[in-house]
Design an enzyme around this catalytic site. Structure first.
Site, PDB file in Angstrom:
ATOM      1  N   SER A 188     -14.264 -35.038 -22.501  1.00 51.53           N
ATOM      2  CA  SER A 188     -15.212 -35.927 -22.179  1.00 51.53           C
ATOM      3  C   SER A 188     -16.209 -35.284 -20.858  1.00 51.53           C
ATOM      4  O   SER A 188     -17.400 -35.832 -20.629  1.00 51.53           O
ATOM      5  CB  SER A 188     -14.827 -37.243 -21.233  1.00 51.53           C
ATOM      6  OG  SER A 188     -14.181 -37.883 -22.359  1.00 51.53           O
ATOM      7  N   GLU A 236      -3.252  27.070   8.512  1.00 48.60           N
ATOM      8  CA  GLU A 236      -3.901  27.659   7.197  1.00 48.60           C
ATOM      9  C   GLU A 236      -4.562  28.998   7.550  1.00 48.60           C
ATOM     10  O   GLU A 236      -4.792  29.994   6.704  1.00 48.60           O
ATOM     11  CB  GLU A 236      -4.984  26.784   6.432  1.00 48.60           C
ATOM     12  CG  GLU A 236      -4.144  25.427   5.864  1.00 48.60           C
ATOM     13  CD  GLU A 236      -3.386  25.953   4.692  1.00 48.60           C
ATOM     14  OE1 GLU A 236      -3.779  26.721   3.911  1.00 48.60           O
ATOM     15  OE2 GLU A 236      -2.384  25.543   4.497  1.00 48.60           O
TER      16      GLU A 236
END
Length: 804
Positions: A461, A90
């Site tokens: 239950s 770059e």
């Protein structure tokens, strides 16, 4: 001559006016640009858009949420060679120019004049930082001028290393990856230190065009770009010729890597995500870390336990034969999804009692014929209609069929199928409500519906301890006798609408003590007790225990658990008996940290402390680190103890005797089976942990004949507790002050003052005893006794240390 002078004079005046006009215009334009320019000091407060991550309490990654994958890193931790690869790609003069590379800029301008087209070039790393952080993405000449001005400014404000750090953490590198750390993980599944030179050059080539030079979607173009950068690195003396030559020979190895999930807990991850959205609206960009209360070992065990129980149930109901379907292409076979712990496999051969199969990763496995034999059997008719069932194993499978197999813990692989039945599981620390494990179904990616928290199923239950706790509060005792005989409940005069409840066994047992009625789960006695006390009193107790109005029907069916609850709600309820009578609040987030590791939230749950009122020694308090915030007490120590003693009987001699296989004497709980066997539950606890397991069909259809809580859900709970209680010492059941033991007659439920032979011992609240004169006891007029502190500090210290 005079005319020439006149022309020169006017030309000079025109030139001067033009110069002044241009200069003034340029100055005005420059000043306007300056006014429009952002302040480069804003970079000091830069906030990278980073996803938030979810961890277990032992720091295992559970999930990551956010569109952008990014992990910022300091410049001094980035390998030098990787930095050089980016400079070569770059901006090789980065450390020499003042933010603008005039040579490159002039070259780009010259190309523009020759061709009339804007081309890439001339942008330095500094200018790219300006473009990414401070300016809009538009491509105009004005923005380019702004870039140049800001680049010169930023170089005066920040060091080269600071600017480069901004760049390497911000730059987009394809596949939702921002910054070099995310790119290394996405393409190679590696840290920066693990990247090879070829891989570093590949990543460095991405900023120019992340799609065009992407090694996954365009490997050929990416290799050209990579090789160019490698040669540039050699030219710039960043890397020796030998290393570059070797790197140039390397093939393209990049492939898509997802974040490495260290702990599977997708249901909890989604719970955390939803909670974070409530708290922070958009938590996906701030890089927060959420640490949950889950432990990795218990969570993994819970998932295995749930799948174990569902497979166990599913095998009892036979193999649902698939059509003899062969996949015409390899791609079709590879695209068959893995669901839960079931893996697609293709049958290659069946010979010599060995079935050879090929998995999607092309690994061949030989499975003994006996691991397929269960597919022959079909034992009940209670299964969805329209399912074709094989008459024999040969009718079920043949060569080239696609089947599913799963890995057993110790016995290799076996034939399997994706269960139609579903389940939910939740486990809590009963002392503070911290969720230790939660599973919402067989596979989150098959069904995201979280049955552990969102299900509204009848608890059956499992709700009965509410009835019996209310009865003890109202003056009944565990020795009180209730008649287990037929009962008809009508509304108005219409007998055709009468309700004739029955016990599960369809039998009646006559006069029965309350203790036996609870551990044997007698429906009739629960209904008679509710009838005696009134539904409103039961509802009042249930609300104290954390149930809500919408979960509690206002009728006698409530006695049989006809309301609604989730496994998490039931685990929270049973925690009351495990912790000594306190209602703790379930929570799953331990703490939240911001991107810099600062704690921005710390859970401070209200904590159960069953023995705090008995302690006067400050040293004991400090040594156990008891929190000052106390959970509300919702049940007296005496009644909590009495119910807990009966719930231990459920395991010892009641409906959950299978749990005795765990070899412990400190387990307690209650099975639950709803009408028509649509739901199967087991809710159980040890003083250090509570858990609730549920099994059922999302369609609310029956599970089948005799598919009860003790048969269908209990195995899930047991598999979990094997690991949860490993190396945990036995916890004795210690009666609190206010509990006494009395000998009672086996014949008529009276206190056996004379100690007649054949009597049994029972716990009572001091001063609350059954009536002598009746075989069908009424509540004592003496209600719950006053709670009295103990002075046995040594026993208290030992018990607290075990609990915490």
């Amino acid at each position: 001559m005079t005319l020439l002078k006149l022309i020169l004079k006017w030309f000079a005046i025109f030139s001067l006016i033009t110069f002044i006009t241009i200069t003034t215009g340029a100055y005005i334009f420059y000043q306007k640009l300056l006014n429009d320019l952002p302040d480069v000091a804003e970079l000091q407060n830069i906030s990278y858009q980073t996803p938030f991550r979810v961890y277990s309490k032992d720091n295992k990654l559970i999930a990551q949420f956010g569109e952008k994958r990014r992990k910022p890193i300091a410049i001094n931790k980035i390998p030098t060679q990787l930095i050089q690869a980016f400079l070569a790609a770059e901006d090789d003069r980065y450390y020499d120019h003042p933010g603008v590379d005039y040579k490159s800029l002039m070259r780009a301008s010259f190309q523009l004049l020759l061709t009339g087209k804007k081309k890439q070039g001339g942008s330095t790393i500094t200018m790219q930082v300006i473009r990414n952080f401070l300016l809009t993405p538009e491509k105009t000449y004005t923005r380019k001028i702004k870039e140049i001005i800001l680049s010169l400014q930023i170089e005066k404000t920040y060091s080269k290393d600071e600017i480069l750090e901004f760049y390497l953490n911000k730059i987009y590198l394809g596949h939702r990856s921002y910054g070099i750390v995310a790119a290394a993980e996405t393409y190679y599944g590696k840290s920066l230190e693990q990247l090879t030179l070829a891989e570093q050059a590949m990543i460095a080539g991405l900023p120019k065009a992340p799609s065009t030079f992407n090694p996954i979607s365009n490997p050929e173009r990416s290799k050209i770009r990579r090789d160019y950068i490698l040669r540039r690195m050699q030219l710039l003396a960043y890397s020796p010729e030998e290393k570059v030559t070797n790197a140039l020979k390397q093939p393209i190895t990049a492939k898509r890597h997802h974040p490495i999930i260290e702990l599977s807990a997708p249901y909890v991850a989604e719970m955390v995500r939803q909670e974070m959205v409530k708290r922070y609206n958009n938590p996906y960009v701030n890089g927060m870390k959420v640490y949950t209360t889950l432990g990795s070992e218990l969570q993994t065990t819970a998932i295995k336990a749930l799948r174990y129980a569902l497979h166990k149930y599913d095998k009892r109901h036979g193999y649902r034969a698939l059509p003899h379907e062969t996949f015409t292409t390899e791609e079709q076979f590879k695209n068959v999804k893995v669901i839960g712990d079931t893996y697609p496999a293709q049958i290659l051969s069946i010979e010599n009692k060995i079935v050879s199969v090929r998995m999607q990763n092309d690994i061949t496995i030989e499975i003994p014929w006996k691991k397929f034999l269960w597919a022959r059997y079909f034992k009940t008719n209670n299964y969805p209609k329209g399912v074709k069932r094989p008459r024999s194993l040969k009718a079920a499978i043949k060569v080239n069929d696609i089947i599913r197999i799963r890995k057993l813990a110790t016995e290799g692989w076996e034939l399997t199928q994706v269960p139609k039945v579903q389940g939910g599981f939740a486990s809590l620390n009963p002392m503070n409500g911290a969720i230790q494990a939660i599973v919402g179904g067989f596979d989150f990616y098959q069904s995201e519906y979280n049955r552990a928290t969102q299900a509204k199923r009848q608890p059956g239950s499992g709700f009965k301890p509410v009835i019996y706790a209310t009865a003890l509060k109202e003056g009944f005792t565990l020795a009180s006798v209730i008649n287990d005989s037929p009962i008809i409940i009508t509304k108005g005069t219409r007998k055709d609408r009468a309700w004739r409840p029955q016990n599960y066994s369809h039998r009646y047992y006559g006069p029965t003590r309350i203790r036996a009625a609870l551990y044997k789960s007698r429906n009739i006695i629960s209904i008679r007790l509710t009838q005696m006390m009134g539904v409103d009193k039961v509802i009042e107790t249930a609300k104290d225990f954390g149930f809500t109005d919408e979960q509690l029907p206002h009728g006698l069916s409530l006695a049989l658990g006809s309301g609604s609850a989730s496994p998490l709600r039931m685990a929270n309820f049973y925690a009351i008996f495990a912790n000594g009578g306190f209602l703790v609040k379930p929570h799953f987030i331990e703490r939240i940290e911001d991107y810099n590791g600062k704690i921005i939230f710390q859970a401070k749950p209200k904590t159960a402390c069953p023995l705090c009122n008995q302690i006067t020694n400050n040293e004991v308090l400090s040594s156990t680190q008891i929190l000052s915030t106390r959970a509300p007490r919702v049940l007296s120590p005496e009644i909590t103890f009495l119910i807990s003693s009966v719930l231990r009987d459920v395991v010892i001699r009641g409906t959950a005797t299978r749990a005795k296989a765990l070899g412990r004497h400190d387990l307690a709980g209650k099975t639950g089976t709803t009408n028509g066997q649509r739901d199967a539950w087991f809710n159980g606890f040890h003083p250090s942990i509570v858990a609730s397991a549920w099994v059922g069909l999302d369609s609310y259809k029956t599970l089948g004949y005799k598919e009860t809580g003790g048969k269908t859900a209990l195995p899930m709970w047991m598999e979990f507790m094997k690991t949860a209680l490993k190396d945990v010492p036995e916890a004795p059941l210690i009666p609190p002050v206010g509990i006494v033991t009395k000998n009672i007659s086996n014949l008529n439920d009276v206190i056996n003052i004379k100690g007649r032979p054949g009597g049994a011992w029972e716990y009572f609240q001091e001063g609350v005893y059954p009536k002598r004169s009746t075989s069908i006891a009424k509540p004592s007029t003496n209600k719950s006794s006053t709670y009295k502190p103990s002075t046995n500090t040594r026993l208290i210290r030992k018990t607290i240390e075990n609990l915490f």
